[in-house]
Scaffold this motif. Sequence first.
Motif, PDB file in Angstrom:
ATOM      1  N   UNK A 255       0.834  -1.211   0.000  1.00 41.74           N
ATOM      2  CA  UNK A 255       0.000   0.000   0.000  1.00 41.74           C
ATOM      3  C   UNK A 255       0.868   1.260   0.000  1.00 41.74           C
ATOM      4  N   UNK A 256       1.875   1.281   0.867  1.00 45.55           N
ATOM      5  CA  UNK A 256       2.726   2.468   1.000  1.00 45.55           C
ATOM      6  C   UNK A 256       3.554   2.734  -0.251  1.00 45.55           C
ATOM      7  N   UNK A 257       4.030   1.648  -0.873  1.00 49.80           N
ATOM      8  CA  UNK A 257       4.942   1.802  -2.006  1.00 49.80           C
ATOM      9  C   UNK A 257       4.274   1.635  -3.369  1.00 49.80           C
ATOM     10  N   UNK A 258       2.966   1.408  -3.390  1.00 47.96           N
ATOM     11  CA  UNK A 258       2.243   1.297  -4.647  1.00 47.96           C
ATOM     12  C   UNK A 258       2.609   0.068  -5.470  1.00 47.96           C
ATOM     13  N   UNK A 259       2.839  -1.067  -4.796  1.00 53.98           N
ATOM     14  CA  UNK A 259       3.216  -2.289  -5.504  1.00 53.98           C
ATOM     15  C   UNK A 259       2.073  -2.800  -6.379  1.00 53.98           C
ATOM     16  N   UNK A 260       2.423  -3.300  -7.526  1.00 51.32           N
ATOM     17  CA  UNK A 260       1.464  -4.017  -8.359  1.00 51.32           C
ATOM     18  C   UNK A 260       1.275  -5.410  -7.765  1.00 51.32           C
ATOM     19  N   UNK A 261       0.290  -6.125  -8.262  1.00 48.85           N
ATOM     20  CA  UNK A 261       0.109  -7.506  -7.789  1.00 48.85           C
ATOM     21  C   UNK A 261       1.314  -8.351  -8.171  1.00 48.85           C
ATOM     22  N   UNK A 262       1.936  -8.050  -9.292  1.00 48.60           N
ATOM     23  CA  UNK A 262       3.145  -8.775  -9.714  1.00 48.60           C
ATOM     24  C   UNK A 262       4.290  -8.529  -8.738  1.00 48.60           C
ATOM     25  N   UNK A 263       4.448  -7.272  -8.310  1.00 48.87           N
ATOM     26  CA  UNK A 263       5.479  -6.938  -7.324  1.00 48.87           C
ATOM     27  C   UNK A 263       5.242  -7.714  -6.038  1.00 48.87           C
ATOM     28  N   UNK A 264       4.002  -7.719  -5.580  1.00 45.32           N
ATOM     29  CA  UNK A 264       3.665  -8.408  -4.341  1.00 45.32           C
ATOM     30  C   UNK A 264       3.863  -9.906  -4.489  1.00 45.32           C
ATOM     31  N   UNK A 265       3.491 -10.459  -5.624  1.00 43.06           N
ATOM     32  CA  UNK A 265       3.684 -11.890  -5.869  1.00 43.06           C
ATOM     33  C   UNK A 265       5.161 -12.252  -5.730  1.00 43.06           C
ATOM     34  N   UNK A 266       6.043 -11.426  -6.275  1.00 40.14           N
ATOM     35  CA  UNK A 266       7.483 -11.673  -6.185  1.00 40.14           C
ATOM     36  C   UNK A 266       7.963 -11.618  -4.734  1.00 40.14           C
ATOM     37  N   UNK A 267       7.456 -10.663  -3.965  1.00 40.27           N
ATOM     38  CA  UNK A 267       7.839 -10.549  -2.550  1.00 40.27           C
ATOM     39  C   UNK A 267       7.364 -11.763  -1.754  1.00 40.27           C
ATOM     40  N   UNK A 268       6.147 -12.215  -2.026  1.00 36.14           N
ATOM     41  CA  UNK A 268       5.614 -13.400  -1.350  1.00 36.14           C
ATOM     42  C   UNK A 268       6.490 -14.610  -1.675  1.00 36.14           C
ATOM     43  N   UNK A 269       6.901 -14.755  -2.927  1.00 42.98           N
ATOM     44  CA  UNK A 269       7.771 -15.865  -3.324  1.00 42.98           C
ATOM     45  C   UNK A 269       9.098 -15.804  -2.575  1.00 42.98           C
ATOM     46  N   UNK A 270       9.645 -14.609  -2.410  1.00 43.22           N
ATOM     47  CA  UNK A 270      10.898 -14.441  -1.654  1.00 43.22           C
ATOM     48  C   UNK A 270      10.719 -14.888  -0.208  1.00 43.22           C
ATOM     49  N   UNK A 271       9.647 -14.450   0.420  1.00 42.10           N
ATOM     50  CA  UNK A 271       9.390 -14.807   1.822  1.00 42.10           C
ATOM     51  C   UNK A 271       9.227 -16.314   1.973  1.00 42.10           C
ATOM     52  N   UNK A 272       8.475 -16.925   1.071  1.00 37.91           N
ATOM     53  CA  UNK A 272       8.253 -18.369   1.150  1.00 37.91           C
ATOM     54  C   UNK A 272       9.556 -19.129   0.938  1.00 37.91           C
ATOM     55  N   UNK A 273      10.413 -18.660   0.042  1.00 36.99           N
ATOM     56  CA  UNK A 273      11.705 -19.304  -0.184  1.00 36.99           C
ATOM     57  C   UNK A 273      12.575 -19.201   1.073  1.00 36.99           C
ATOM     58  N   UNK A 274      12.565 -18.042   1.714  1.00 41.76           N
ATOM     59  CA  UNK A 274      13.330 -17.876   2.955  1.00 41.76           C
ATOM     60  C   UNK A 274      12.835 -18.824   4.041  1.00 41.76           C
ATOM     61  N   UNK A 275      11.538 -19.019   4.111  1.00 39.50           N
ATOM     62  CA  UNK A 275      10.966 -19.927   5.100  1.00 39.50           C
ATOM     63  C   UNK A 275      11.404 -21.361   4.822  1.00 39.50           C
ATOM     64  N   UNK A 276      11.416 -21.736   3.543  1.00 44.23           N
ATOM     65  CA  UNK A 276      11.849 -23.100   3.206  1.00 44.23           C
ATOM     66  C   UNK A 276      13.297 -23.307   3.597  1.00 44.23           C
ATOM     67  N   UNK A 277      14.152 -22.333   3.288  1.00 41.32           N
ATOM     68  CA  UNK A 277      15.568 -22.443   3.630  1.00 41.32           C
ATOM     69  C   UNK A 277      15.736 -22.487   5.140  1.00 41.32           C
ATOM     70  N   UNK A 278      15.038 -21.613   5.849  1.00 44.32           N
ATOM     71  CA  UNK A 278      15.134 -21.595   7.313  1.00 44.32           C
ATOM     72  C   UNK A 278      14.657 -22.916   7.900  1.00 44.32           C
ATOM     73  N   UNK A 279      13.605 -23.474   7.341  1.00 36.44           N
ATOM     74  CA  UNK A 279      13.096 -24.764   7.820  1.00 36.44           C
ATOM     75  C   UNK A 279      14.085 -25.884   7.575  1.00 36.44           C
ATOM     76  N   UNK A 280      14.732 -25.856   6.419  1.00 35.98           N
ATOM     77  CA  UNK A 280      15.742 -26.864   6.120  1.00 35.98           C
ATOM     78  C   UNK A 280      16.923 -26.728   7.062  1.00 35.98           C
TER      79      UNK A 280
END
Length: 91
Positions: free
Chosen positions: A56-81
């Motif tokens: 909301x603050x930075x005016x992200x498109x849904x594509x931008x947000x999708x990429x950020x969500x993918x980054x967060x999920x990847x970090x969680x997978x690595x942290x879990x491993x």
Amino acid sequence: MSADAPGVEEQAVRGYGMVAGHFHPERRRAALSFVHHREVVPLGVAERERLLDEAEADGWSTRDLHAKVAEVRALHRVAGEERGLELGADP
């Protein structure tokens, strides 16, 4: 697939229900689309809120947000491993 194809409306209704179930009206961002909210559903509550605030603050498109969500999920997978390796679990 045409709009008249069976199941299209049902899928849409399920999607709306999923987002509504995760976001009470007071937590929804009027400046963000339904798709923005749908993108963050797989995340934990704190991360959903943080990413929606940033979107909301930075005016992200849904594509931008999708990429950020993918980054967060990847970090969680690595942290879990890594956590599994620390605990001596089989990789």
